[in-house]
Motif scaffolding. Structure first.
Motif, PDB file in Angstrom:
ATOM      1  N   GLY A  51       0.813  -1.207   0.000  1.00 39.82           N
ATOM      2  CA  GLY A  51       0.000   0.000   0.000  1.00 39.82           C
ATOM      3  C   GLY A  51       0.846   1.256   0.000  1.00 39.82           C
ATOM      4  N   LYS A  52       0.186   2.399  -0.010  1.00 38.09           N
ATOM      5  CA  LYS A  52       0.892   3.679  -0.019  1.00 38.09           C
ATOM      6  C   LYS A  52       1.574   3.948   1.322  1.00 38.09           C
ATOM      7  N   LYS A  53       0.941   3.506   2.398  1.00 34.88           N
ATOM      8  CA  LYS A  53       1.522   3.683   3.719  1.00 34.88           C
ATOM      9  C   LYS A  53       2.467   2.529   4.016  1.00 34.88           C
ATOM     10  N   GLU A  54       3.644   2.846   4.512  1.00 34.51           N
ATOM     11  CA  GLU A  54       4.642   1.814   4.765  1.00 34.51           C
ATOM     12  C   GLU A  54       4.098   0.747   5.721  1.00 34.51           C
ATOM     13  N   GLY A  55       4.254  -0.495   5.315  1.00 33.02           N
ATOM     14  CA  GLY A  55       3.791  -1.606   6.145  1.00 33.02           C
ATOM     15  C   GLY A  55       2.395  -2.066   5.830  1.00 33.02           C
ATOM     16  N   ASP A  56       1.621  -1.260   5.104  1.00 36.09           N
ATOM     17  CA  ASP A  56       0.247  -1.623   4.751  1.00 36.09           C
ATOM     18  C   ASP A  56       0.209  -2.363   3.423  1.00 36.09           C
ATOM     19  N   THR A  57      -0.805  -3.183   3.246  1.00 35.70           N
ATOM     20  CA  THR A  57      -1.081  -3.765   1.936  1.00 35.70           C
ATOM     21  C   THR A  57      -1.987  -2.817   1.161  1.00 35.70           C
ATOM     22  N   ALA A  58      -2.093  -3.045  -0.142  1.00 37.84           N
ATOM     23  CA  ALA A  58      -2.868  -2.130  -0.990  1.00 37.84           C
ATOM     24  C   ALA A  58      -4.361  -2.289  -0.791  1.00 37.84           C
ATOM     25  N   TYR A  59      -4.786  -3.363  -0.147  1.00 34.74           N
ATOM     26  CA  TYR A  59      -6.211  -3.640   0.047  1.00 34.74           C
ATOM     27  C   TYR A  59      -6.399  -4.375   1.360  1.00 34.74           C
ATOM     28  N   LEU A  60      -7.636  -4.381   1.819  1.00 35.16           N
ATOM     29  CA  LEU A  60      -7.970  -5.137   3.024  1.00 35.16           C
ATOM     30  C   LEU A  60      -7.855  -6.627   2.737  1.00 35.16           C
ATOM     31  N   LEU A  61      -7.224  -7.349   3.640  1.00 33.63           N
ATOM     32  CA  LEU A  61      -7.084  -8.796   3.495  1.00 33.63           C
ATOM     33  C   LEU A  61      -7.844  -9.469   4.638  1.00 33.63           C
ATOM     34  N   PHE A  62      -8.673 -10.439   4.290  1.00 31.01           N
ATOM     35  CA  PHE A  62      -9.535 -11.145   5.241  1.00 31.01           C
ATOM     36  C   PHE A  62      -8.897 -12.500   5.530  1.00 31.01           C
ATOM     37  N   TYR A  63      -8.456 -12.714   6.762  1.00 37.20           N
ATOM     38  CA  TYR A  63      -7.758 -13.962   7.091  1.00 37.20           C
ATOM     39  C   TYR A  63      -8.027 -14.337   8.545  1.00 37.20           C
ATOM     40  N   GLY A  64      -7.847 -15.612   8.843  1.00 33.33           N
ATOM     41  CA  GLY A  64      -8.067 -16.103  10.192  1.00 33.33           C
ATOM     42  C   GLY A  64      -6.858 -15.869  11.082  1.00 33.33           C
ATOM     43  N   HIS A  65      -7.115 -15.648  12.367  1.00 31.60           N
ATOM     44  CA  HIS A  65      -6.015 -15.459  13.314  1.00 31.60           C
ATOM     45  C   HIS A  65      -5.132 -16.700  13.369  1.00 31.60           C
ATOM     46  N   ARG A  66      -5.734 -17.877  13.290  1.00 30.00           N
ATOM     47  CA  ARG A  66      -4.934 -19.104  13.336  1.00 30.00           C
ATOM     48  C   ARG A  66      -4.169 -19.307  12.034  1.00 30.00           C
ATOM     49  N   GLN A  67      -4.690 -18.802  10.928  1.00 27.79           N
ATOM     50  CA  GLN A  67      -3.926 -18.850   9.681  1.00 27.79           C
ATOM     51  C   GLN A  67      -2.664 -17.995   9.805  1.00 27.79           C
ATOM     52  N   LEU A  68      -2.794 -16.831  10.429  1.00 30.38           N
ATOM     53  CA  LEU A  68      -1.630 -15.974  10.657  1.00 30.38           C
ATOM     54  C   LEU A  68      -0.629 -16.670  11.570  1.00 30.38           C
ATOM     55  N   ASN A  69      -1.134 -17.344  12.600  1.00 32.71           N
ATOM     56  CA  ASN A  69      -0.243 -18.069  13.505  1.00 32.71           C
ATOM     57  C   ASN A  69       0.520 -19.155  12.759  1.00 32.71           C
ATOM     58  N   GLY A  70      -0.135 -19.750  11.750  1.00 36.67           N
ATOM     59  CA  GLY A  70       0.535 -20.768  10.952  1.00 36.67           C
ATOM     60  C   GLY A  70       1.711 -20.199  10.181  1.00 36.67           C
ATOM     61  N   ILE A  71       1.584 -18.961   9.711  1.00 29.81           N
ATOM     62  CA  ILE A  71       2.705 -18.313   9.018  1.00 29.81           C
ATOM     63  C   ILE A  71       3.845 -18.036   9.993  1.00 29.81           C
ATOM     64  N   VAL A  72       3.487 -17.582  11.198  1.00 27.07           N
ATOM     65  CA  VAL A  72       4.515 -17.342  12.224  1.00 27.07           C
ATOM     66  C   VAL A  72       5.257 -18.638  12.533  1.00 27.07           C
ATOM     67  N   ASP A  73       4.523 -19.758  12.584  1.00 29.79           N
ATOM     68  CA  ASP A  73       5.151 -21.050  12.875  1.00 29.79           C
ATOM     69  C   ASP A  73       6.238 -21.399  11.864  1.00 29.79           C
ATOM     70  N   LEU A  74       6.050 -20.950  10.611  1.00 34.27           N
ATOM     71  CA  LEU A  74       7.013 -21.297   9.559  1.00 34.27           C
ATOM     72  C   LEU A  74       8.396 -20.699   9.805  1.00 34.27           C
ATOM     73  N   VAL A  75       8.446 -19.563  10.504  1.00 30.89           N
ATOM     74  CA  VAL A  75       9.726 -18.871  10.696  1.00 30.89           C
ATOM     75  C   VAL A  75      10.196 -18.870  12.146  1.00 30.89           C
ATOM     76  N   ALA A  76       9.350 -19.338  13.059  1.00 32.56           N
ATOM     77  CA  ALA A  76       9.691 -19.227  14.478  1.00 32.56           C
ATOM     78  C   ALA A  76      10.963 -19.984  14.833  1.00 32.56           C
ATOM     79  N   GLY A  77      11.175 -21.138  14.197  1.00 41.09           N
ATOM     80  CA  GLY A  77      12.324 -21.967  14.558  1.00 41.09           C
ATOM     81  C   GLY A  77      13.662 -21.415  14.123  1.00 41.09           C
ATOM     82  N   ASN A  78      13.672 -20.648  13.054  1.00 44.80           N
ATOM     83  CA  ASN A  78      14.950 -20.101  12.563  1.00 44.80           C
ATOM     84  C   ASN A  78      14.885 -18.589  12.365  1.00 44.80           C
TER      85      ASN A  78
END
Length: 379
Positions: A105-132
């Protein structure tokens, strides 16, 4: 489940003076229907109210959020899970978002549009990088982007959908692989009768005015109207089952939607009008052919002289019975919960003839769950 099955929800609800859903001038939204001006509440407003109701008394982690700030949420999750500093977490989060092809998006850190996602889906992404995470943080920008490209980041948003994403769907125009077909359609609610826009002229007193000062500290106007609304939504159980991948989860999601759609209310000017009411009527019709909106019952506006709620209920019953007979429809299940009661015009009996015996809302939901579970088992 491959057979089509739709759950139609019809609601009549009377709202006192209110401004539930504002237009660009700050007045209640309206529509012309049957040649008359009607009060209107947009489908978007009631879908959001329904989504907010989902989490009442339930774990918010089981549901979704809609935001441009997914990178910020990812960074917070990485910091919490790994103890990394904020700057390192933001770098990793930014690389993860970029790896999915989501536009910035135009603002640093923002995406260009609203994204609809589950909190547990986000946690799954965190799990991918947590170990390293520490190793990733040590990489330069180019190597970091290459490292996260090898991770199944996008897959975390393509499965394990929460009920609200499965119901309302997700549209990401530039990444079709993230799209989720909505299982629910919600109509704009409109009044069953003609309405007129009214204005509340208000003044506010400055409590610290001295005795020699006169006049109000503030003046203004708020547009409002009052209405008996016809509300309609439909859920495609087959699509919901596909989105969730589980029979019981699909039945639970239908029950959640029916409960929250009936109980929720948009909150516009809530403190000014205290407009929350319960529906006077909730009817569910399970169909195997197609969804059917019964708004045609109100093309000719209900006159105030007849008693708006009772006449609106009578017309709904007549419209449903007539359409069912005319088209040869064979609903799988019908149920109704209402507070209209019997009257001199026989409205109560007409409702019973069209939709069956009056039930409590809990009984209505239990009956619906039973029918849907049986239908799932048959398939």
């Amino acid at each position: 489940m491959t057979d089509r099955l739709y759950i139609d929800v019809h609601i009549l609800q009377t709202v006192p003076p209110a401004n539930l859903n504002r237009d660009d001038n700050g007045n209640p939204k309206e529509a012309h229907f049957g040649g008359k001006r009607r009060s209107r509440v947009s489908s978007q407003a009631w879908k959001r109210a329904t989504r907010l109701h989902f989490t009442q008394g339930r774990d918010p982690q089981d549901f979704a959020t809609r935001t441009k700030r997914i990178a910020v949420q990812l960074a917070k999750g990485i910091v919490t899970r790994t103890g990394l500093g904020g700057e390192d977490a933001r770098r990793i989060a930014g690389a993860l978002i970029k790896s999915m092809g989501i536009s910035a998006g135009k603002k640093e850190g923002d995406t260009a549009y609203l994204l609809f996602y589950g909190h547990r889906q986000l946690n799954g992404i965190v799990d991918l990088v947590a170990g390293n995470a520490a190793d990733l943080a040590a990489l330069d920008a180019k190597d970091l982007e290459e490292a996260v490209k090898a991770l199944p980041v996008k897959e975390q948003l393509q499965s394990g959908h929460p009920a609200d994403v499965a119901l309302f769907g997700r549209m990401v125009a530039d990444i079709p692989g993230l799209n989720v077909d909505a299982a629910t359609q919600v109509a704009h609610a409109i009044s069953t009768h003609a309405t007129e826009l009214e204005f509340d002229y208000y003044t506010a007193v400055d409590d610290e005015n001295t005795a020699d000062e006169t006049g109000a500290g503030m003046i203004g106007t708020i547009g409002f109207n009052s209405a008996t609304l016809y509300r309609y939504a439909t859920v495609g159980l087959h699509q919901l089952r596909e989105n969730l991948g589980d029979d019981k989860a699909a039945v639970d999601a239908v029950d959640l939607f029916v409960d929250s759609f009936a109980r929720s209310m948009p909150t516009g000017y809530g403190n000014s009008f205290a407009h929350r009411t319960r529906p006077s009527l909730v009817a569910v019709v399970v169909r195997a052919d197609q969804p059917v909106n019964l708004v045609s019952a109100y093309e000719n506006p209900v006159p105030a002289s007849r008693g708006i709620v009772a006449e609106s209920a009578r017309r709904l019953a007549v419209e449903f019975a007539t359409a069912t007979e005319q088209w040869g429809d064979c609903p799988v299940h019908i149920g109704i919960c209402h507070t209209v009661g019997a009257d001199a015009d026989g409205t109560g009996q007409q409702l019973a003839d069209a939709f069956g015996a009056n039930r409590t809302f809990a009984e209505l939901r239990d009956g619906l769950r039973t029918v849907l579970a049986e239908r799932m088992n048959d398939n």
